[in-house]
Write a protein that holds these residues in place. Sequence first.
Motif, PDB file in Angstrom:
ATOM      1  N   ALA A   1       0.936  -1.225  -0.087  1.00 29.19           N
ATOM      2  CA  ALA A   1       0.007  -0.025   0.052  1.00 29.19           C
ATOM      3  C   ALA A   1       0.721   1.155   0.013  1.00 29.19           C
ATOM      4  CB  ALA A   1      -0.988  -0.034   1.326  1.00 29.19           C
ATOM      5  N   TRP A   2       2.023   1.155   0.821  1.00 29.51           N
ATOM      6  CA  TRP A   2       2.948   2.384   0.856  1.00 29.51           C
ATOM      7  C   TRP A   2       3.697   2.549  -0.475  1.00 29.51           C
ATOM      8  CZ3 TRP A   2       4.626   1.247   6.621  1.00 29.51           C
ATOM      9  CH2 TRP A   2       3.308   1.474   7.439  1.00 29.51           C
ATOM     10  N   LEU A   3       3.749   1.521  -1.015  1.00 33.69           N
ATOM     11  CA  LEU A   3       4.833   1.762  -2.465  1.00 33.69           C
ATOM     12  C   LEU A   3       4.206   3.055  -3.207  1.00 33.69           C
ATOM     13  CD1 LEU A   3       7.149   0.525  -4.239  1.00 33.69           C
ATOM     14  CD2 LEU A   3       5.397  -0.899  -5.260  1.00 33.69           C
ATOM     15  N   PHE A   4       3.209   2.941  -3.504  1.00 35.06           N
ATOM     16  CA  PHE A   4       2.330   4.122  -4.457  1.00 35.06           C
ATOM     17  C   PHE A   4       2.788   5.285  -3.863  1.00 35.06           C
ATOM     18  CE2 PHE A   4      -0.392   0.200  -4.754  1.00 35.06           C
ATOM     19  CZ  PHE A   4      -0.178  -0.250  -6.071  1.00 35.06           C
TER      20      PHE A   4
ATOM     21  N   PRO B   1      -3.674  13.923  -3.321  1.00 36.62           N
ATOM     22  CA  PRO B   1      -3.620  14.069  -1.781  1.00 36.62           C
ATOM     23  C   PRO B   1      -4.587  12.841  -1.072  1.00 36.62           C
ATOM     24  CG  PRO B   1      -3.636  16.261  -2.435  1.00 36.62           C
ATOM     25  CD  PRO B   1      -3.861  15.461  -3.730  1.00 36.62           C
ATOM     26  N   ALA B   2      -5.808  12.755  -1.511  1.00 39.28           N
ATOM     27  CA  ALA B   2      -6.680  12.046  -0.851  1.00 39.28           C
ATOM     28  C   ALA B   2      -6.375  10.653  -1.205  1.00 39.28           C
ATOM     29  CB  ALA B   2      -8.130  12.218  -1.628  1.00 39.28           C
ATOM     30  N   ALA B   3      -5.746  10.168  -2.400  1.00 39.79           N
ATOM     31  CA  ALA B   3      -5.369   8.762  -2.853  1.00 39.79           C
ATOM     32  C   ALA B   3      -3.877   8.451  -1.897  1.00 39.79           C
ATOM     33  CB  ALA B   3      -5.018   8.781  -4.129  1.00 39.79           C
ATOM     34  N   GLN B   4      -3.297   9.430  -1.734  1.00 36.33           N
ATOM     35  CA  GLN B   4      -2.048   9.027  -0.708  1.00 36.33           C
ATOM     36  C   GLN B   4      -2.412   8.797   0.620  1.00 36.33           C
ATOM     37  OE1 GLN B   4       1.683  10.963  -1.111  1.00 36.33           O
ATOM     38  NE2 GLN B   4       1.493  11.820   1.000  1.00 36.33           N
ATOM     39  N   LEU B   5      -3.254   9.667   0.950  1.00 35.31           N
ATOM     40  CA  LEU B   5      -3.726   9.445   2.611  1.00 35.31           C
ATOM     41  C   LEU B   5      -4.516   8.065   2.781  1.00 35.31           C
ATOM     42  CD1 LEU B   5      -4.378  10.483   5.417  1.00 35.31           C
ATOM     43  CD2 LEU B   5      -6.331  11.624   4.583  1.00 35.31           C
TER      44      LEU B   5
END
Length: 279
Positions: A23-26, A39-43
């Motif tokens: 999940a954090w790879l993106f 920003p919403a997708a990263q969160l």
Amino acid sequence: MHPSFRTPVWFYFGLAFGIAWIAWLFPVLASHGVLTLSPAAQLACLFAGSFGPFVGAFVAVYRDGGWPAVREFAGRALRYRMGFVHFLAAMLLVPVAGGLSMWWLASHGGPPFAALVTASHLPLLYVELFLIGGSVNEEFGWAYAIDRLQQRHRLLHAAAWLGVIWGCWHIPLFFITGLTQSFMPFWAFVIFTVALRVVIVWGYASNRQSILVALLFHTASNMTFNLYSMVDRTSRHDERGFIGAALIILVVAAVLALTAHCYRRPSDAVVSIETGAKS
């Protein structure tokens, strides 16, 4: 008695790390210009990944003993009866350590000592951090992990190893621009996670494996980073405040390692998940 764990320990850690790191790879790739994330997708990716230990623990517990084991394990988060000293430590140790370090830093060229959150906002902040700030997301998983690690190691050694694992679990966050970890020296972060995990396990093991104790410690730790400017996000990279707090907690952990009953008793006296046990 020791329970029968049917799930290989690597299976649990594979889920805890795999869910988080995938999940954090993106966001990591987005931080290096490989792809674009709103920003919403990263969160959303950061939040989803943080539940890796939680998901891994409950899948493993179910594999170990089915729904009775799941009910027993989840019920440990409701074990509110704990020693007064453990409760005070869970609520105040990291905030006090952070405050002392930032007070020292203010007199040695750092920013003026000041709290960033007003007293009226503390209760709401605490609840938010408890529920969605990492405590619930992680501490069920690390509770399962310590139960497994102490099968082969004395409790103190298991706690220290888990502190290292806990620190390494965060590695992708150090490569995501703007996150707190991206400003920290990794070596200091690992000192912090090892020291704090030794303290958390002390509270956990001393109170009938109460996951609630671990949740309180974790929440107070995260709150400290919101309460003070523990991490220097400027170009100066003056991280003495964070390093000082980590060293204070390390001293406390060393004292507990030498004196706490749970760390001095024989390894065969430690307890783990008892399938079907009542909380």
